[in-house]
Design a protein around this motif. Structure first.
Motif, PDB file in Angstrom:
ATOM      1  N   ALA A  15       0.836  -1.207   0.000  1.00  0.00           N
ATOM      2  CA  ALA A  15       0.000   0.000   0.000  1.00  0.00           C
ATOM      3  C   ALA A  15       0.870   1.257   0.000  1.00  0.00           C
ATOM      4  N   LEU A  16       1.927   1.264   0.811  1.00  0.00           N
ATOM      5  CA  LEU A  16       2.797   2.441   0.884  1.00  0.00           C
ATOM      6  C   LEU A  16       3.564   2.642  -0.420  1.00  0.00           C
ATOM      7  N   ASP A  50      -8.257  -4.049   6.193  1.00  0.00           N
ATOM      8  CA  ASP A  50      -7.549  -5.224   5.688  1.00  0.00           C
ATOM      9  C   ASP A  50      -6.545  -4.847   4.601  1.00  0.00           C
ATOM     10  N   LEU A  51      -6.304  -3.524   4.454  1.00  0.00           N
ATOM     11  CA  LEU A  51      -5.327  -2.980   3.509  1.00  0.00           C
ATOM     12  C   LEU A  51      -5.634  -3.367   2.060  1.00  0.00           C
ATOM     13  N   ARG A  52      -6.919  -3.370   1.759  1.00  0.00           N
ATOM     14  CA  ARG A  52      -7.395  -3.437   0.378  1.00  0.00           C
ATOM     15  C   ARG A  52      -8.162  -2.155   0.101  1.00  0.00           C
ATOM     16  N   LEU A  53      -8.333  -1.826  -1.153  1.00  0.00           N
ATOM     17  CA  LEU A  53      -9.117  -0.639  -1.492  1.00  0.00           C
ATOM     18  C   LEU A  53     -10.562  -0.857  -1.077  1.00  0.00           C
ATOM     19  N   GLY A  54     -11.144   0.129  -0.431  1.00  0.00           N
ATOM     20  CA  GLY A  54     -12.500   0.012   0.084  1.00  0.00           C
ATOM     21  C   GLY A  54     -13.537  -0.074  -1.017  1.00  0.00           C
ATOM     22  N   GLY A  58       6.137 -10.330 -10.531  1.00  0.00           N
ATOM     23  CA  GLY A  58       6.184  -9.961  -9.121  1.00  0.00           C
ATOM     24  C   GLY A  58       6.349  -8.459  -8.937  1.00  0.00           C
ATOM     25  N   TYR A  59       7.190  -7.838  -9.768  1.00  0.00           N
ATOM     26  CA  TYR A  59       7.357  -6.379  -9.692  1.00  0.00           C
ATOM     27  C   TYR A  59       6.045  -5.666 -10.033  1.00  0.00           C
ATOM     28  N   LEU A  60       5.326  -6.206 -11.021  1.00  0.00           N
ATOM     29  CA  LEU A  60       4.068  -5.584 -11.441  1.00  0.00           C
ATOM     30  C   LEU A  60       3.083  -5.493 -10.280  1.00  0.00           C
ATOM     31  N   PHE A  61       2.966  -6.573  -9.494  1.00  0.00           N
ATOM     32  CA  PHE A  61       1.976  -6.614  -8.416  1.00  0.00           C
ATOM     33  C   PHE A  61       2.564  -6.266  -7.048  1.00  0.00           C
ATOM     34  N   MET A 113      -6.613  -0.691 -10.461  1.00  0.00           N
ATOM     35  CA  MET A 113      -6.327   0.478  -9.630  1.00  0.00           C
ATOM     36  C   MET A 113      -5.058   0.261  -8.801  1.00  0.00           C
ATOM     37  N   TYR A 114      -4.802  -0.985  -8.377  1.00  0.00           N
ATOM     38  CA  TYR A 114      -3.560  -1.253  -7.643  1.00  0.00           C
ATOM     39  C   TYR A 114      -2.331  -0.993  -8.499  1.00  0.00           C
ATOM     40  N   ILE A 115      -2.436  -1.322  -9.802  1.00  0.00           N
ATOM     41  CA  ILE A 115      -1.275  -1.091 -10.658  1.00  0.00           C
ATOM     42  C   ILE A 115      -1.335   0.294 -11.304  1.00  0.00           C
TER      43      ILE A 115
END
Length: 500
Positions: free
Chosen positions: A54-55, A145-149, A197-200, A250-252
């Protein structure tokens, strides 16, 4: 607290001093609202993987010029976004001076590095200022839970009827192409596992490690993915789980100003049939067939696995599984290549586990049988009749194709004549011969796409259960009338018919 690291706060108090009760309630509330557990491993004194992910995402979103450094201006913008107050220049200078002493690699002449950013947030927890960390996480949409709401994912983008599906837009596909090219560092059209792995790194975990997505597309020798396989996996996830697909986009770091622009809802299939054409970019084909007919072998063939490879084999399991790949027109270079999803439908001894809504998601159905086994042929025909009847009764009809597998074996007697007669009688194309063992699939996958593009053709002409039931009742009624007509007056027969 030193002995039991999971204990967040320790307070000494007495019931005789009621004013201390406020402290107890404060720390209890703090433990719930700003919990340490999800973000920090107190046993090893390090940030937890999801918190780091997340950070990292927050850091990269704040690094507007994408130079891998948070400049004073970028750091100040982050401060204003999260806390509504700018940093005083002397505060930034003091932070840098402290960093140079305690963690030199965390800062350079241009600003704060990613390692330095993670170090600062670790210090916040160690100094009991975890509220500051959680304020920043929540400003960027993270839940406990450190996922996007859920409030950040536009669920309204996925509202659809049962016979509509969700696809990636051209905007999303172009974004994913750019992402692929960025992480495919040597430009060999092979996104290797470590590059994946770098992507995610900025996601809670990779979305494709679970069985539903694992081993469902073509992989290179080292387990890497070509651009086509990469895009196919995203298309599959968008088809079967649109919210999850958009969440991971959105995570990537898909542009967050309008995340709904990444997906589109297709036209209803019933309208496609009415217009006699379909423009879907992702076609879902349901694969039916009796045991040992060659379904898993076909799915292996589709994603480039060997005939003997059992990594994508159901082994008698009743679970559904998928294979996905792009189907290209031979000799044609095109940006409009379609993605084909093969879904092997689970079968139980007491019938299919299919609802009307599940069938509504089908673009084309194929029915595979062992061309050397007459029982396999008969069972496949029964399956076609059952599926087509359910589809007709529910109003969600679709093209159906018969596939004669294992043509490397001798066919059962009158196999060709029988299969041709049956398919002609119900108004669909003759069975398509294939041999997965020999690698001969007779251009089957292109034929499936052609059937999907012409959704008004190859619809089996099979009467619905309602009509068959009505005819059966009428036949029974006529038989009863005939049997009793010799001694029951005609007026009574008429009354009997009316009452029936």
């Amino acid at each position: 607290m030193k002995q039991y690291r999971e204990v967040e706060t320790s307070i000494q108090w007495s019931a005789q001093r009621l004013d201390q009760a406020k402290d107890v309630l404060y720390y209890a509330q703090k433990a719930v609202i700003d919990p340490v557990g999800p973000v920090f491993d107190q046993e090893n004194n390090v940030l937890k993987p999801r918190c780091i992910a997340a950070l990292k995402r927050i850091f990269l979103l704040s690094d507007h010029n994408m130079d891998g450094i948070l400049s004073d201006e970028e750091l100040n913008e982050l401060q204003k976004k999260c806390f509504d107050t700018p940093l005083v220049p002397c505060e930034i200078k003091q932070m840098k001076n402290v960093m140079q002493v305690t963690f030199p690699q965390g800062v350079n002449e241009r600003g704060l590095t990613l390692d330095g950013f993670l170090f600062l947030n670790t210090r916040l927890i160690e100094e009991a200022r975890i509220q500051t960390l959680w304020t920043m996480l929540r400003k960027f949409g993270y839940s406990n839970d450190l996922r996007l709401g859920d409030d950040l994912v536009p669920y309204s983008s996925f509202k659809r009827q049962a016979d509509q599906s969700v696809e990636l837009t051209n905007v999303a596909i172009e974004f994913l192409r750019e992402v692929y090219e960025f992480f495919d560092s040597n430009g060999d059209n092979n996104l290797e596992p470590h590059e994946m792995g770098y992507l995610f790194e900025t996601a809670p975990e990779s979305p494709w490690t679970k069985p539903l997505y694992k081993d469902v597309t073509e992989e290179n020798m080292d387990g890497g993915l070509s651009l086509e396989a990469f895009l196919s996996l995203w298309s599959l996830m968008t088809l079967i789980d649109p919210p999850r697909s958009l969440e991971y986009l959105m995570y990537i770091r898909f542009p967050s100003d309008d995340p709904s622009s990444a997906v589109r809802v297709t036209r209803k299939r019933v309208l496609d049939r009415k217009e006699k054409k379909s423009e879907r970019k992702v076609v879902q084909c349901f694969v039916f067939g009796p045991k040992n007919a060659g379904k898993s072998a076909l799915l292996n063939q589709f994603i480039g696995r060997s005939y003997d490879d059992d990594s994508n084999n159901n082994n008698g399991s009743t679970d559904e599984h998928y294979a996905v790949n792009m189907v290209k027109e031979p000799g044609v270079i095109s940006d409009t290549d379609k993605t084909l999803v093969l879904k092997e439908v689970r079968i139980k001894d007491d019938g299919f586990m299919l609802s009307k809504e599940a069938l509504a998601a089908c673009d084309v159905a194929i029915f595979i049988y062992d061309s050397s086994d007459e029982y396999s042929w008969n069972r496949a025909v029964d399956m076609l009749a059952e599926v087509a009847t359910i589809a007709k009764d529910s109003g969600y009809v679709f093209p159906c194709l018969m596939v004669a597998a294992k043509t490397d074996l001798d066919p059962f007697p009158v196999a060709i004549q029988e299969s041709t007669r049956v398919t002609q009688d119900i108004g669909i194309d003759a069975p398509i011969p294939i041999s997965s063992k020999l690698g001969d699939v007779s251009n089957l996958f292109r034929k499936i796409l052609t059937a999907a593009e012409n959704p008004h053709l190859n619809i089996p002409e099979i009467e619905s259960k309602k009509k068959r039931s009505c005819k059966l009742n009428n036949r029974s009624l006529m038989a009863v009338s005939s049997m009793f007509s010799s001694w029951i007056p005609k007026c009574l027969i008429k009354c009997f018919c009316i009452s029936s």
